[in-house]
Design a protein around this motif. Structure first.
Motif, PDB file in Angstrom:
ATOM      1  N   GLY A  36       0.814  -1.203   0.000  1.00 56.66           N
ATOM      2  CA  GLY A  36       0.000   0.000   0.000  1.00 56.66           C
ATOM      3  C   GLY A  36       0.853   1.261   0.000  1.00 56.66           C
ATOM      4  N   ILE A  37       0.205   2.395  -0.225  1.00 54.40           N
ATOM      5  CA  ILE A  37       0.904   3.686  -0.238  1.00 54.40           C
ATOM      6  C   ILE A  37       0.967   4.193   1.199  1.00 54.40           C
ATOM      7  N   ARG A  38       2.162   4.269   1.735  1.00 58.38           N
ATOM      8  CA  ARG A  38       2.340   4.728   3.112  1.00 58.38           C
ATOM      9  C   ARG A  38       2.734   6.200   3.131  1.00 58.38           C
ATOM     10  N   ALA A  39       2.182   6.922   4.082  1.00 61.90           N
ATOM     11  CA  ALA A  39       2.590   8.309   4.270  1.00 61.90           C
ATOM     12  C   ALA A  39       4.054   8.352   4.687  1.00 61.90           C
ATOM     13  N   ARG A  40       4.793   9.303   4.143  1.00 58.27           N
ATOM     14  CA  ARG A  40       6.207   9.428   4.509  1.00 58.27           C
ATOM     15  C   ARG A  40       6.358   9.892   5.949  1.00 58.27           C
ATOM     16  N   SER A  41       5.406  10.700   6.412  1.00 53.30           N
ATOM     17  CA  SER A  41       5.442  11.176   7.793  1.00 53.30           C
ATOM     18  C   SER A  41       4.996  10.058   8.732  1.00 53.30           C
ATOM     19  N   THR A  42       5.809   9.740   9.714  1.00 55.40           N
ATOM     20  CA  THR A  42       5.471   8.694  10.675  1.00 55.40           C
ATOM     21  C   THR A  42       4.918   9.245  11.977  1.00 55.40           C
ATOM     22  N   ARG A  43       5.032  10.535  12.191  1.00 60.08           N
ATOM     23  CA  ARG A  43       4.486  11.156  13.402  1.00 60.08           C
ATOM     24  C   ARG A  43       4.319  12.647  13.150  1.00 60.08           C
ATOM     25  N   GLY A  44       3.471  13.268  13.973  1.00 66.48           N
ATOM     26  CA  GLY A  44       3.258  14.704  13.843  1.00 66.48           C
ATOM     27  C   GLY A  44       2.435  15.054  12.618  1.00 66.48           C
ATOM     28  N   ALA A  45       2.656  16.255  12.114  1.00 67.28           N
ATOM     29  CA  ALA A  45       1.882  16.761  10.984  1.00 67.28           C
ATOM     30  C   ALA A  45       2.301  16.091   9.692  1.00 67.28           C
ATOM     31  N   ILE A  46       1.362  15.976   8.769  1.00 66.09           N
ATOM     32  CA  ILE A  46       1.625  15.476   7.425  1.00 66.09           C
ATOM     33  C   ILE A  46       1.632  16.662   6.473  1.00 66.09           C
ATOM     34  N   GLY A  47       2.583  16.665   5.548  1.00 67.97           N
ATOM     35  CA  GLY A  47       2.706  17.769   4.606  1.00 67.97           C
ATOM     36  C   GLY A  47       3.776  18.742   5.055  1.00 67.97           C
ATOM     37  N   GLY A  78      -0.492   2.347   5.375  1.00 64.35           N
ATOM     38  CA  GLY A  78      -0.454   1.879   4.000  1.00 64.35           C
ATOM     39  C   GLY A  78      -1.758   1.255   3.552  1.00 64.35           C
ATOM     40  N   GLN A  79      -2.890   1.711   4.113  1.00 62.56           N
ATOM     41  CA  GLN A  79      -4.189   1.133   3.751  1.00 62.56           C
ATOM     42  C   GLN A  79      -4.699   1.627   2.396  1.00 62.56           C
ATOM     43  N   VAL A  80      -4.116   2.716   1.900  1.00 64.12           N
ATOM     44  CA  VAL A  80      -4.519   3.221   0.588  1.00 64.12           C
ATOM     45  C   VAL A  80      -3.747   2.442  -0.476  1.00 64.12           C
ATOM     46  N   LEU A  81      -4.469   1.746  -1.333  1.00 64.06           N
ATOM     47  CA  LEU A  81      -3.845   0.888  -2.337  1.00 64.06           C
ATOM     48  C   LEU A  81      -3.540   1.627  -3.637  1.00 64.06           C
ATOM     49  N   ARG A  82      -4.323   2.644  -3.934  1.00 63.76           N
ATOM     50  CA  ARG A  82      -4.164   3.357  -5.208  1.00 63.76           C
ATOM     51  C   ARG A  82      -4.646   4.795  -5.040  1.00 63.76           C
ATOM     52  N   LEU A  83      -3.952   5.722  -5.695  1.00 67.58           N
ATOM     53  CA  LEU A  83      -4.328   7.134  -5.642  1.00 67.58           C
ATOM     54  C   LEU A  83      -4.049   7.745  -7.013  1.00 67.58           C
ATOM     55  N   ASP A  84      -5.090   8.267  -7.658  1.00 66.10           N
ATOM     56  CA  ASP A  84      -4.954   8.851  -8.991  1.00 66.10           C
ATOM     57  C   ASP A  84      -5.532  10.260  -8.988  1.00 66.10           C
ATOM     58  N   VAL A  85      -4.818  11.174  -9.631  1.00 70.79           N
ATOM     59  CA  VAL A  85      -5.256  12.567  -9.752  1.00 70.79           C
ATOM     60  C   VAL A  85      -5.523  12.867 -11.218  1.00 70.79           C
ATOM     61  N   THR A  86      -6.727  13.302 -11.515  1.00 74.04           N
ATOM     62  CA  THR A  86      -7.114  13.706 -12.869  1.00 74.04           C
ATOM     63  C   THR A  86      -7.805  15.065 -12.763  1.00 74.04           C
ATOM     64  N   PRO A  87      -7.944  15.803 -13.873  1.00 74.83           N
ATOM     65  CA  PRO A  87      -8.605  17.108 -13.791  1.00 74.83           C
ATOM     66  C   PRO A  87      -9.994  17.019 -13.158  1.00 74.83           C
ATOM     67  N   GLY A  88     -10.159  17.683 -12.031  1.00 68.74           N
ATOM     68  CA  GLY A  88     -11.446  17.743 -11.349  1.00 68.74           C
ATOM     69  C   GLY A  88     -11.757  16.585 -10.446  1.00 68.74           C
ATOM     70  N   ARG A  89     -10.910  15.551 -10.412  1.00 75.25           N
ATOM     71  CA  ARG A  89     -11.273  14.372  -9.626  1.00 75.25           C
ATOM     72  C   ARG A  89     -10.044  13.627  -9.112  1.00 75.25           C
ATOM     73  N   VAL A  90     -10.143  13.186  -7.868  1.00 80.04           N
ATOM     74  CA  VAL A  90      -9.155  12.294  -7.258  1.00 80.04           C
ATOM     75  C   VAL A  90      -9.862  10.991  -6.909  1.00 80.04           C
ATOM     76  N   THR A  91      -9.305   9.879  -7.316  1.00 84.32           N
ATOM     77  CA  THR A  91      -9.874   8.573  -6.988  1.00 84.32           C
ATOM     78  C   THR A  91      -8.843   7.757  -6.220  1.00 84.32           C
ATOM     79  N   ALA A  92      -9.333   6.930  -5.311  1.00 79.25           N
ATOM     80  CA  ALA A  92      -8.444   6.103  -4.496  1.00 79.25           C
ATOM     81  C   ALA A  92      -9.150   4.801  -4.143  1.00 79.25           C
ATOM     82  N   THR A  93      -8.364   3.810  -3.840  1.00 80.85           N
ATOM     83  CA  THR A  93      -8.862   2.536  -3.323  1.00 80.85           C
ATOM     84  C   THR A  93      -8.273   2.346  -1.936  1.00 80.85           C
ATOM     85  N   VAL A  94      -9.127   2.156  -0.938  1.00 87.69           N
ATOM     86  CA  VAL A  94      -8.691   2.083   0.452  1.00 87.69           C
ATOM     87  C   VAL A  94      -9.161   0.760   1.050  1.00 87.69           C
ATOM     88  N   GLN A  95      -8.243   0.026   1.647  1.00 86.94           N
ATOM     89  CA  GLN A  95      -8.577  -1.245   2.281  1.00 86.94           C
ATOM     90  C   GLN A  95      -9.045  -1.013   3.711  1.00 86.94           C
TER      91      GLN A  95
END
Length: 322
Positions: A36-47, A78-95
């Motif tokens: 799955g796609i894991r956030a790089r931040s392991t603690r504190g704020a994300i971004g 890492g529960q997010v399996l897929r994340l796609d960005v297209t004009p006007g829409r973001v789609t994701a698959t989350v387990q």
């Protein structure tokens, strides 16, 4: 992906008999996933960048409480399996805890083509913005340029977003949507042009347009003649001045086109003064050590993909501190 059975996320109202009516009967742990796609931040704020933090301000202003916390946990697990960005829409698959992953969608109206053309002329008319964008960076001053054009770069509130999730949770946003928001912010960190792509303009199209406008501007920069003199003729239009060949004016030509011609004797005492007011706060040129990585984008999966990008990012940060 490990599909070890676990209890379901929740039971919706009316599901599972009268005891579950009007409330969720139970909450199960999400299924563990591999890859799955894991956030790089392991603690504190994300971004970490200004644009990802500004985007997350919208999410955090919803006052979601524990759903926000659980969404951040989903992003880090890492529960997010897929994340796609297209004009006007973001789609994701989350387990979640069910066998079938949930489908998530976040829609935000893209800017119309005519508005993008206006924005591109404004950006091309200032060398600072063109240079930073062509280098793969989004300067903080960019937000004001979009706001002045009537096109706020970031959503102003939850009402501007259309959020969908196939999970049984009636709350919007649910933890699956919140996890998607957090990973989307990190996607903006890695490639800020994803934010502009979501608003309707891909990286390649925007940069090609800026190069074209800048190339046209270089032919007339510093050569804007007063009325009646030899030089390129500029015609005022609602969308901005046009050159005599019909192309949009940019750079100095766009800024100076509306100024009346002044006799030389009257202009001598203003020789060292700007013809138009300068911004109160001049743009800064400070850049982080990851500017080159943002400009090049993520490498292909065959040579390491996002994992290699993250290792390179850590190396650039280390070298930048030394």
């Amino acid at each position: 992906m490990d599909a070890t059975p676990r209890p379901d996320d929740a039971a919706t109202a009316g599901v599972g008999g009268p005891e579950g009516a009007g409330r969720f009967a139970d909450f199960g742990r999400p299924r563990r996933v591999d890859g799955g796609i894991r956030a790089r931040s392991t603690r504190g704020a994300i971004g970490v960048s200004w644009w990802s933090r500004r985007f997350l301000e919208v999410l955090e202003s919803f006052a979601l409480g524990t759903r926000l916390t659980r969404g951040r946990s989903y992003a880090r697990r890492g529960q997010v399996l897929r994340l796609d960005v297209t004009p006007g829409r973001v789609t994701a698959t989350v387990q979640g805890s069910r066998a079938e992953p949930y489908q998530v969608g976040i829609a935000l109206a893209p800017f119309p083509a005519a508005l993008w053309e206006l924005l591109e002329r404004d950006l091309a008319g200032q060398a600072f913005f063109s240079a930073r964008l062509l280098a793969g960076d989004l300067p903080a001053e960019l937000e004001q340029v979009f706001a002045d054009a009537g096109a706020p770069l970031f959503p102003g509130g939850v009402g501007e977003l259309t959020q969908r999730c196939s999970c049984p949770d009636f709350a919007v946003p649910c933890k699956h949507l919140a996890a998607t928001f957090y990973l989307l912010a990190e996607a903006f960190d890695a490639d800020p042009f994803q934010l502009l792509h979501w608003r309707g303009r891909s990286r390649a199209d925007l940069l090609d347009r800026l190069r074209t406008l800048r190339a046209g501007a270089s032919e007339v920069d510093g050569a804007v003649a007063p009325s009646g003199a030899d030089g390129p003729v500029l015609t005022a239009t609602p969308g901005g001045p046009l050159r005599d060949d019909g192309a949009p004016a940019a750079g100095a030509a766009r800024v100076l086109a509306g100024l009346p011609a002044a006799p030389l004797d009257d202009a001598v005492d203003r020789f060292w003064l700007p013809p138009v007011p300068l911004p109160d706060r001049p743009p800064t040129l400070a850049t982080g050590p990851e500017l080159l990585l943002r400009q090049l984008g993520a490498p292909a999966p065959a040579i390491g993909g996002p994992g290699l990008l993250e290792r390179l990012r850590r190396g650039y940060r280390t070298f930048g501190r030394s």
